[in-house]
Design an enzyme around this catalytic site. Sequence first.
Site: not given
Length: 312
Positions: A10-12, A15, A91, A121, A154, A178
Amino acid sequence: PTRKKIGLIGAGNIGGELARLVANKELGDVVLFDIPAKENFAKGKALDLEQNGAVLGYDSHIKGSSNWDDLKGADVLIITAGVPRKPGQSRDDLVAINLPIIRDVASNAKRVCPDAFVIVISNPLDAMVYEYKRVVGAPKEKVVGMAGVLDSARLQLFLAREAGVSVKDVRTTVLGGHGDDMVPVLGCCTINGLPVRQLIAKEKLDAIVDRTRKGGGEIVGLMGTSAYYAPATSAVAMAESYLLDQKRLLPSAVYLDGEYGYKDIFMGVPVIIGGKGVEKIVQVELTADEKAMLEKSAKSVQSVIDVVKKAS
Ligand code: APR
């Protein structure tokens, strides 16, 4: 080869940030992988990041690719393949879209790098990492999900701001799935060892717990897509602990086989990550309240895992 190979699937948004961090720390060479339709995008991002290294002075090679053979023998895989949330989505709403994607990734990874340490992830996290392990048949030590480090970060930030202290002095732990019923363990949260319950009023703590649980959604609401800086940093902390055998104790989604009373489920618990992967699941005594919250969270996770199992 002396350099480690780190595959980013995943190159988003996440990524790209993962590639930047891995290269900046020189943890190894990077393969930034995406689907064929986004091969040039991945290649462009990789080239930009290599040029970034010429300024910053890192030597990691970063290669954009949509060819799984480039992942052959990868030491670590970090998987963000899939779609992120849009405002109003949970999610769990992503399961139908992201399930075939994680299956595709897992079947290819099984072929080219079955021994990699894998950090998932993609959301819904606990179900996606469960499915990854099932398809690959990987040992439970080698497959983890990233959630607890981010959720704890967080909580850490909100507590630090409320107390007016440095984030560096706040230690926190968030367990469970999560999702919005994750379990911030306030009894374990301290400001350099001093219990936060003695330093911050109960109403404030309740509001902070609530904000932590909805922390991902808050950002999706503001940006229209999900967070990427802190998620990437969190996953890199886990990868680094594996690659450098740091033995950090980090809340991570791992396969439970009786620990905390749960079996055949992935959920966030404290674990030690070292050169062998998940070297130990650390069990601490939880209060009755915390156990009840964990049970509720486990039920939500199980319901999504059941969906995944039925779809197989
Ligand atoms: N193989 C490899 N990559 C894929 C595949 C696949 N089968 N399917 C989709 N992708 C790629 C997309 O083309 C996209 O470039 O995954 C990338 C995801 O990038 P973004 O859309 O920018 O999403 P990002 O913010 O990085 O989040 C990815 O992590 O936190 C979770 O909920 C989030 O599930 C989402 C994931």
